[in-house]
Design a protein around this motif. Structure first.
Motif, mmCIF file in Angstrom:
data_model
loop_
_atom_site.group_PDB
_atom_site.id
_atom_site.type_symbol
_atom_site.label_atom_id
_atom_site.label_comp_id
_atom_site.label_asym_id
_atom_site.label_seq_id
_atom_site.Cartn_x
_atom_site.Cartn_y
_atom_site.Cartn_z
ATOM 1 N N PRO A 120 0.816 -1.202 0.000
ATOM 2 C CA PRO A 120 0.000 0.000 0.000
ATOM 3 C C PRO A 120 0.856 1.260 0.000
ATOM 4 N N VAL A 121 0.363 2.280 -0.689
ATOM 5 C CA VAL A 121 1.034 3.576 -0.751
ATOM 6 C C VAL A 121 0.160 4.576 -0.015
ATOM 7 N N ILE A 165 -9.517 8.702 1.905
ATOM 8 C CA ILE A 165 -8.717 7.527 1.577
ATOM 9 C C ILE A 165 -7.345 7.699 2.216
ATOM 10 N N THR A 166 -6.881 6.670 2.920
ATOM 11 C CA THR A 166 -5.594 6.761 3.612
ATOM 12 C C THR A 166 -4.475 6.032 2.886
ATOM 13 N N ALA A 195 -8.294 0.177 -1.688
ATOM 14 C CA ALA A 195 -8.103 1.429 -0.953
ATOM 15 C C ALA A 195 -8.553 1.240 0.481
ATOM 16 N N THR A 196 -7.781 1.765 1.400
ATOM 17 C CA THR A 196 -8.220 1.830 2.797
ATOM 18 C C THR A 196 -8.726 3.245 3.067
ATOM 19 N N ALA A 235 -7.247 7.229 -6.663
ATOM 20 C CA ALA A 235 -8.609 7.032 -6.178
ATOM 21 C C ALA A 235 -9.016 8.241 -5.355
ATOM 22 N N LYS A 236 -10.324 8.455 -5.246
ATOM 23 C CA LYS A 236 -10.816 9.557 -4.416
ATOM 24 C C LYS A 236 -12.214 9.245 -3.914
ATOM 25 N N VAL A 237 -12.628 9.984 -2.917
ATOM 26 C CA VAL A 237 -13.994 9.892 -2.404
ATOM 27 C C VAL A 237 -14.888 10.691 -3.341
ATOM 28 N N LEU A 238 -15.848 10.021 -3.963
ATOM 29 C CA LEU A 238 -16.706 10.675 -4.944
ATOM 30 C C LEU A 238 -17.944 11.289 -4.312
#
Length: 331
Positions: free
Chosen positions: A52-53, A65-66, A108-109, A171-174
């Motif tokens: 994970p990054v 997203i963390t 994604a976490t 990725a992002k929160v939509l």
């Protein structure tokens, strides 16, 4: 006949499921305080074990997203991302196309932090994108009962992607929707203690006419009777009452295109039976400020527990909403 139906919210309520994600499966997470949840479907389709990054994501409405886990190598069939932005290009995965044994290796976490003063239930849509910002896939998560000041952590996994999909790099929160936990929807296949489940469908829109169905299911063990119209309170994005909208009995003043209005009458639902009512409006915008009411607090009848659904009413400048009476639904 015109009416306003102000409501007082009691301490306990149930509501039916809302939220349709753009993609395949939905992760269900029920948690209080700080908790971790997994998604399964791990590692089947990756050449190497990815790491994970950390993601510097400002998030949205307390959700961020963390970290993002990506495959170490691109799938052989994935084309190289175009060099110029293509904001209109998107890819999605349907539930039927997913192979439960396959996995893109993309995960994604996230964490949900409730900065409010009451316990909330969240519905979140995450979007996974290529290097040029085009949407490749989306996943949803339901995060229940997050107490004030509490943080809940979980993860969403993309699963299998179509062979032609470009490589995901971000990725992002939509979208984030949240309601008081006491008014949150019952999970699919479950029944609230009241024995009555209320939900709103995705609705129908044609030439500016909007129709959304309210569904009332008797999932309990006793008969349940309603008569007349559901009682409504329109709420804004902060769950505050929306003023200046006339709630009408019937839809003829809005349009006859939704069919004739039937006269209200008693409807008795045996266990397993359902009733439906409809919200009808136009999104016409002329002079004035358009009104949006993303949330609607619903009582099936006077004295019933309130249920908050999210039909996202784009009422324009019309200033009115038609409500059709409860009718027994066909099996």
């Amino acid at each position: 006949m015109r009416r306003r139906a102000p409501l007082r919210r009691p301490a306990l309520a149930r509501t039916a499921p809302f939220l349709s994600a753009l993609a395949a499966t939905a992760l269900l997470l029920t948690a209080c305080g700080t908790e971790h949840a997994g998604t399964g479907n791990t590692g089947a389709g990756t050449a190497e074990s990815p790491s994970p990054v950390q993601v510097d994501d400002p998030g949205k409405d307390g959700v961020r997203i963390t970290s993002l886990t990506l495959p170490s190598t691109s799938p052989p069939t994935s084309p190289s991302p175009p060099t110029s932005p293509s904001p209109t290009r998107s890819y999605s995965v349907s539930a039927d196309s997913l192979d439960p044994g396959a996995d893109s290796g993309i995960m994604a976490t996230y964490e949900v932090t409730n900065k409010g003063t009451e316990t909330l239930t969240y519905w979140v849509v995450f979007t996974f994108m290529s290097g040029d910002g085009a949407a490749v896939a989306a996943q949803s998560a339901t995060v229940r009962d997050v107490g004030p000041g509490k943080t809940v952590r979980g993860r969403v996994q993309v699963g299998e992607l179509p062979p032609a999909a470009p490589r995901v790099t971000q990725a992002k929160v939509l979208e984030v929707t949240k309601v008081p936990a006491s008014e949150a929807p019952a999970d699919p296949g479950t029944c609230p203690a009241s024995g009555i489940r209320v939900s709103a469908d995705k609705g129908d829109a044609a030439m500016g006419l909007r129709v959304v169905g309210l569904h009332l299911d008797n999932c309990g063990t006793r008969d349940y009777t309603v008569e007349g119209y559901p009682l409504l309170e329109l709420l804004d994005s902060d769950l505050k009452p929306v003023d200046g909208i006339k709630i009408l009995d019937g839809s003829n003043e809005i349009s006859t295109g939704a069919g004739p209005d039937n006269q209200p009458r008693p409807v008795t639902l045996s266990p397993g039976e359902s009733a439906i009512a409809s919200l009808v409006w136009r999104n016409t915008t002329e002079s004035g400020t358009p009104v949006n009411a993303p949330y609607v607090r619903v009582r099936a009848k006077a004295g019933a527990d309130p249920v908050t659904v999210t039909p996202h009413l784009d009422l324009g400048t019309t200033g009115k909403l038609g409500v059709r009476p409860w009718e027994k639904a066909e099996r």
